[in-house]
Design a protein around this motif. Structure first.
Motif, PDB file in Angstrom:
ATOM      1  N   GLY A 114       0.195 -14.352  -2.280  1.00  0.00           N
ATOM      2  CA  GLY A 114       0.294 -13.962  -1.175  1.00  0.00           C
ATOM      3  C   GLY A 114       1.798 -14.053  -0.386  1.00  0.00           C
ATOM      4  O   GLY A 114       2.008 -13.717   0.672  1.00  0.00           O
ATOM      5  N   GLY A 115       2.482 -14.888  -1.164  1.00  0.00           N
ATOM      6  CA  GLY A 115       3.937 -15.173  -0.396  1.00  0.00           C
ATOM      7  C   GLY A 115       4.026 -16.651  -0.189  1.00  0.00           C
ATOM      8  O   GLY A 115       5.093 -16.871   0.203  1.00  0.00           O
ATOM      9  N   ARG A 116       3.116 -17.599  -0.716  1.00  0.00           N
ATOM     10  CA  ARG A 116       3.451 -18.778  -0.614  1.00  0.00           C
ATOM     11  C   ARG A 116       4.284 -19.328  -1.742  1.00  0.00           C
ATOM     12  O   ARG A 116       3.796 -19.330  -2.981  1.00  0.00           O
ATOM     13  N   VAL A 232       4.996  -8.190   0.120  1.00  0.00           N
ATOM     14  CA  VAL A 232       4.723  -9.845  -0.081  1.00  0.00           C
ATOM     15  C   VAL A 232       6.330 -10.107   0.412  1.00  0.00           C
ATOM     16  O   VAL A 232       6.445 -11.285   1.004  1.00  0.00           O
ATOM     17  N   LEU A 233       7.251  -9.676  -0.277  1.00  0.00           N
ATOM     18  CA  LEU A 233       8.619 -10.014  -0.332  1.00  0.00           C
ATOM     19  C   LEU A 233       9.054  -9.994   0.981  1.00  0.00           C
ATOM     20  O   LEU A 233       9.756 -11.079   1.586  1.00  0.00           O
ATOM     21  N   ASP A 238      10.722 -13.134   5.701  1.00  0.00           N
ATOM     22  CA  ASP A 238      10.830 -13.599   7.058  1.00  0.00           C
ATOM     23  C   ASP A 238      10.410 -14.983   7.537  1.00  0.00           C
ATOM     24  O   ASP A 238      10.952 -15.580   8.201  1.00  0.00           O
ATOM     25  N   ILE A 239       9.402 -15.475   6.633  1.00  0.00           N
ATOM     26  CA  ILE A 239       8.763 -16.768   7.002  1.00  0.00           C
ATOM     27  C   ILE A 239       9.834 -17.723   6.380  1.00  0.00           C
ATOM     28  O   ILE A 239      10.311 -18.773   7.313  1.00  0.00           O
ATOM     29  N   ALA A 240      10.706 -17.508   5.383  1.00  0.00           N
ATOM     30  CA  ALA A 240      11.751 -18.562   4.895  1.00  0.00           C
ATOM     31  C   ALA A 240      12.908 -18.511   5.869  1.00  0.00           C
ATOM     32  O   ALA A 240      13.309 -19.586   6.334  1.00  0.00           O
ATOM     33  N   ALA A 241      13.024 -17.306   6.479  1.00  0.00           N
ATOM     34  CA  ALA A 241      14.427 -17.351   7.415  1.00  0.00           C
ATOM     35  C   ALA A 241      14.057 -18.070   8.750  1.00  0.00           C
ATOM     36  O   ALA A 241      14.887 -18.892   9.335  1.00  0.00           O
ATOM     37  N   SER A 246      14.609 -22.707  12.283  1.00  0.00           N
ATOM     38  CA  SER A 246      14.110 -23.928  12.721  1.00  0.00           C
ATOM     39  C   SER A 246      14.964 -25.174  12.351  1.00  0.00           C
ATOM     40  O   SER A 246      14.930 -26.093  13.026  1.00  0.00           O
ATOM     41  N   TRP A 247      14.970 -25.419  11.013  1.00  0.00           N
ATOM     42  CA  TRP A 247      15.566 -26.727  10.377  1.00  0.00           C
ATOM     43  C   TRP A 247      17.017 -26.696  11.054  1.00  0.00           C
ATOM     44  O   TRP A 247      17.574 -27.941  11.398  1.00  0.00           O
TER      45      TRP A 247
END
Length: 352
Positions: A114-116, A232-233, A238-241, A246-247
């Motif tokens: 699912g994209g993890r 999924v991509l 989006d989650i990675a960005a 945040s980091w």
């Protein structure tokens, strides 16, 4: 790519007339795999070695072993120089993975689709059927490819990549307690040519009037599959960005607090935050454990040190007296007397 080169070269080296270049490709592909991931390389070549012993083919077996030795030599030498020996390094590697042994990770791999990018621990609901259908169909298509190959008299050219794909996937499906989609990339690469041939055969198998219908159905299935993968991509990107932003913001906060190189970051997301902040990172528990609480406390007396604690959680004992600020749904505890530009709340008795 190393797995594809190795298996393809093995087949070409055994087909008359034998080609010397194929033996070179066999050794080179095996060396590439061994250089990058030695244990995975062993799993990929196991069926090839077994077949070579059965057919008493010393040239191909020698090329495989020479490639493995060349690729894994640095890793083996490092095991003796830095880890106390090969067996000790393997034991430590197993411990970091949570103990290699019988773990049924098939469902974990399904969840990871699912994209993890890393499913550890691997819990939660499975992705929808449009996302997982292709994965469940792969074994059936592989069996169909083998059936077509047997009927066409080309069993070895199909059975060998299928066997190496199964061997490469086995440890990640049954011997490890978590999952990541990248773990199975060598298996997917080896499955791709036989499965593609089977799909082409399916499209051309019906009587001529029905072939456009079969081809259209396959094209529709591909379109749905690509649409699901694109969804999924985009979600994963989006989650990675969001994580990177945040980091980066956390690192900026640390710099404004005076936590600058040389410095140390520990706690939640310590590795990526430390990278963005230009600091070293350390952990006292979990898969990245590499130090002790006492060692971190000693380091904090010499260089700026920060500990990232989720909101509502307690800080480690060595950081309980440090001041902290709130940032990115966490508390940043840092060694006192090094910051500027932020309202700082000292630690109070009774704080959680």
């Amino acid at each position: 790519m190393g797995a594809l080169v190795t298996v393809g070269s093995y087949l070409r080296a055994g087909a008359p007339p034998s080609r010397r270049g194929a033996l070179g490709g066999l050794a080179a592909g095996t060396a590439l795999m061994g250089w990058m991931r030695p244990m995975d390389a062993v799993w990929v070549v196991l069926p090839l070695l077994a077949l070579g012993l059965r057919h008493r083919d010393p040239r191909r077996a020698a090329a495989l072993l020479a490639g493995l030795a060349a690729g894994a030599a640095e890793w083996v030498i490092e095991a003796y120089v830095r880890y106390g020996g090969l067996l000790h390094r393997l034991s430590e590697g197993s411990a970091i993975q949570g103990g290699l042994g019988w773990h049924l990770a098939v469902v974990d791999q399904l969840r990871s689709l699912g994209g993890r990018t890393l499913c550890r621990p691997c819990a939660g609901a499975l992705p929808g059927p449009l996302v997982t259908f292709w994965w469940c169909a792969l074994p059936l298509l592989a069996a169909l490819a083998l059936l077509f190959a047997v009927r066409a008299g080309r069993t070895a050219a199909t059975a060998l990549p299928l066997a190496c794909a199964a061997s490469a996937a086995f440890p990640y499906l049954f011997l490890i307690g978590y999952a990541a989609p990248r773990f199975l990339l060598p298996a997917y690469a080896l499955l791709a040519p036989p499965v593609a041939a089977a799909l082409l055969r399916l499209a051309s198998a019906p009587p001529r009037p029905w072939r456009p219908v079969a081809a259209g159905a396959l094209c529709l299935a591909f379109a749905v599959h690509l649409g699901a993968q694109l969804t999924v991509l985009v979600r994963t990107a989006d989650i990675a960005a969001s994580g990177h932003r945040s980091w980066s913001r956390t690192a900026t906060t640390l710099h404004r607090l005076g936590v600058r190189a040389p410095c140390l970051v520990t706690g939640e997301d310590a590795l990526p935050v430390a990278f963005y902040a230009g600091c070293a990172s350390a952990a006292t528990s979990g898969p990245n454990a590499d130090t002790t609480a006492d060692a971190i406390a000693r380091t904090a007396r010499r260089v700026p040190t920060a500990t990232l604690v989720p909101e509502g959680a307690n800080p480690p004992p060595y950081a309980r007296a440090w001041p902290w600020v709130a940032a990115e749904n966490r508390r940043l505890y840092y060694t006192p007397g090094r910051g500027e530009g932020f309202p700082v709340r000292p630690r109070q008795v009774g704080d959680g």
